[in-house]
Scaffold this motif. Structure first.
Motif, PDB file in Angstrom:
ATOM      1  N   GLU A 163       0.619  -1.251   0.146  1.00  0.00           N
ATOM      2  CA  GLU A 163      -0.240   0.165   0.254  1.00  0.00           C
ATOM      3  C   GLU A 163       0.877   1.430  -0.323  1.00  0.00           C
ATOM      4  N   LYS A 164       0.957   2.251  -1.081  1.00  0.00           N
ATOM      5  CA  LYS A 164       0.899   3.810  -0.705  1.00  0.00           C
ATOM      6  C   LYS A 164      -0.079   4.417  -0.555  1.00  0.00           C
ATOM      7  N   MET A 165      -0.908   4.507  -0.943  1.00  0.00           N
ATOM      8  CA  MET A 165      -1.598   5.958  -0.656  1.00  0.00           C
ATOM      9  C   MET A 165      -3.189   5.270  -0.036  1.00  0.00           C
ATOM     10  N   ARG A 166      -3.860   5.943   0.822  1.00  0.00           N
ATOM     11  CA  ARG A 166      -5.220   5.403   1.241  1.00  0.00           C
ATOM     12  C   ARG A 166      -5.802   7.028   2.150  1.00  0.00           C
ATOM     13  N   ILE A 167      -7.381   6.714   1.021  1.00  0.00           N
ATOM     14  CA  ILE A 167      -7.955   7.755   1.115  1.00  0.00           C
ATOM     15  C   ILE A 167      -9.350   6.900   2.429  1.00  0.00           C
ATOM     16  N   THR A 168      -9.348   7.907   3.454  1.00  0.00           N
ATOM     17  CA  THR A 168     -10.162   7.176   4.889  1.00  0.00           C
ATOM     18  C   THR A 168     -11.771   7.604   4.552  1.00  0.00           C
ATOM     19  N   SER A 169     -12.030   7.219   5.201  1.00  0.00           N
ATOM     20  CA  SER A 169     -14.080   8.091   5.286  1.00  0.00           C
ATOM     21  C   SER A 169     -14.678   8.628   5.422  1.00  0.00           C
ATOM     22  N   ASP A 170     -13.207   9.358   6.305  1.00  0.00           N
ATOM     23  CA  ASP A 170     -13.741  10.946   6.845  1.00  0.00           C
ATOM     24  C   ASP A 170     -12.918  11.921   6.386  1.00  0.00           C
ATOM     25  N   GLY A 171     -12.293  11.817   4.766  1.00  0.00           N
ATOM     26  CA  GLY A 171     -12.079  12.871   3.560  1.00  0.00           C
ATOM     27  C   GLY A 171     -10.045  13.056   4.008  1.00  0.00           C
ATOM     28  N   LYS A 172      -9.768  12.262   4.395  1.00  0.00           N
ATOM     29  CA  LYS A 172      -7.982  12.854   5.161  1.00  0.00           C
ATOM     30  C   LYS A 172      -7.266  11.144   3.940  1.00  0.00           C
ATOM     31  N   ILE A 173      -6.505  11.661   3.113  1.00  0.00           N
ATOM     32  CA  ILE A 173      -4.896  11.591   2.611  1.00  0.00           C
ATOM     33  C   ILE A 173      -4.010  11.164   3.278  1.00  0.00           C
ATOM     34  N   GLY A 174      -3.814   9.616   3.130  1.00  0.00           N
ATOM     35  CA  GLY A 174      -2.179   8.947   3.898  1.00  0.00           C
ATOM     36  C   GLY A 174      -1.788   8.546   2.311  1.00  0.00           C
TER      37      GLY A 174
END
Length: 223
Positions: A178-189
């Motif tokens: 995994e390189k990137m994630r968008i969470t359910s509350d709209g945050k980008i990691g």
């Protein structure tokens, strides 16, 4: 037994319970002006080769019309003539639990698919839903949407969870990592699966963010 034909090689048999129409040599042609009807009256229509059952047609107890391959692991194929060449349009692999193999493009709701899989749904609606383990309300929904007054000009990727429970998210992987994630509350990691801010960049050693301009990457700002 009734013998038919000049050489008496065609026989009509009946043993009191079952009837057999048998031709010992050559072909058997059924040529009628109307329809050819096979009526098993609640039973199955079986296909045999040299006395061995190879398949059957049947209406099962659930009301489904079954096409059954009786030989173990024998695939079911749909074949035809394409400009003089025999082609296999569809293969159902019985050794792989009925896995389907299409020879060319597949069109859903279209007769002229442009790619290997072409789905033509209603305007501005869900086109594909991918779920797992029978959870119809959880998974990936791909939708088309109006954009600038144009139907289907936008595409929406929705990690949906209409059944509640764990918060859905989008994860982007490269080579299984995994390189990137968008969470359910709209945050980008990026570099982290649990972003703490609206945009959270995490690097193990080097700078996490670089801003450069023009053709010279050395003119930059790193954080």
């Amino acid at each position: 037994t009734i013998f038919i034909g000049a050489d008496l090689d065609m026989r009509l048999l009946h043993d009191g319970s079952n009837g057999t129409f048998r031709n010992d040599t050559g072909n058997l042609t059924v040529d009628v002006a109307g329809n050819v009807i096979l009526d098993a009256d609640g039973g199955d229509i079986e296909l045999h080769d040299a006395g061995t059952k190879i398949g059957q047609f049947a209406l099962n107890n659930s009301g489904f019309f079954d096409i059954f391959s009786a030989v173990s692991d024998a695939d079911i194929r749909i074949r035809g003539n394409d400009g003089g060449s025999t082609v296999t349009a569809l293969t159902l692999d019985m050794s792989e639990s009925g896995r389907a193999y299409f020879n060319s493009r597949v069109g859903i709701n279209t007769t002229s698919p442009d790619t290997m899989l072409h789905i033509n749904g209603a305007a501005n609606s869900e086109q594909v839903i991918i779920t797992g383990n029978g959870n119809s309300g959880r998974g990936l929904s791909i939708q088309t949407a109006a954009s600038g007054g144009q139907q289907d000009a936008g595409v929406i990727f929705d990690a949906q969870d209409t059944e509640g429970g764990a918060a859905p998210y989008h994860a982007f992987q490269n080579a299984g990592s995994e390189k990137m994630r968008i969470t359910s509350d709209g945050k980008i990691g990026v570099g982290t699966s649990s972003p703490q801010e609206l945009v959270h960049l995490k690097a193990s050693a080097s700078a996490a963010l670089r801003v450069s301009g023009g053709a010279n990457d050395n003119k930059k700002v790193e954080i």
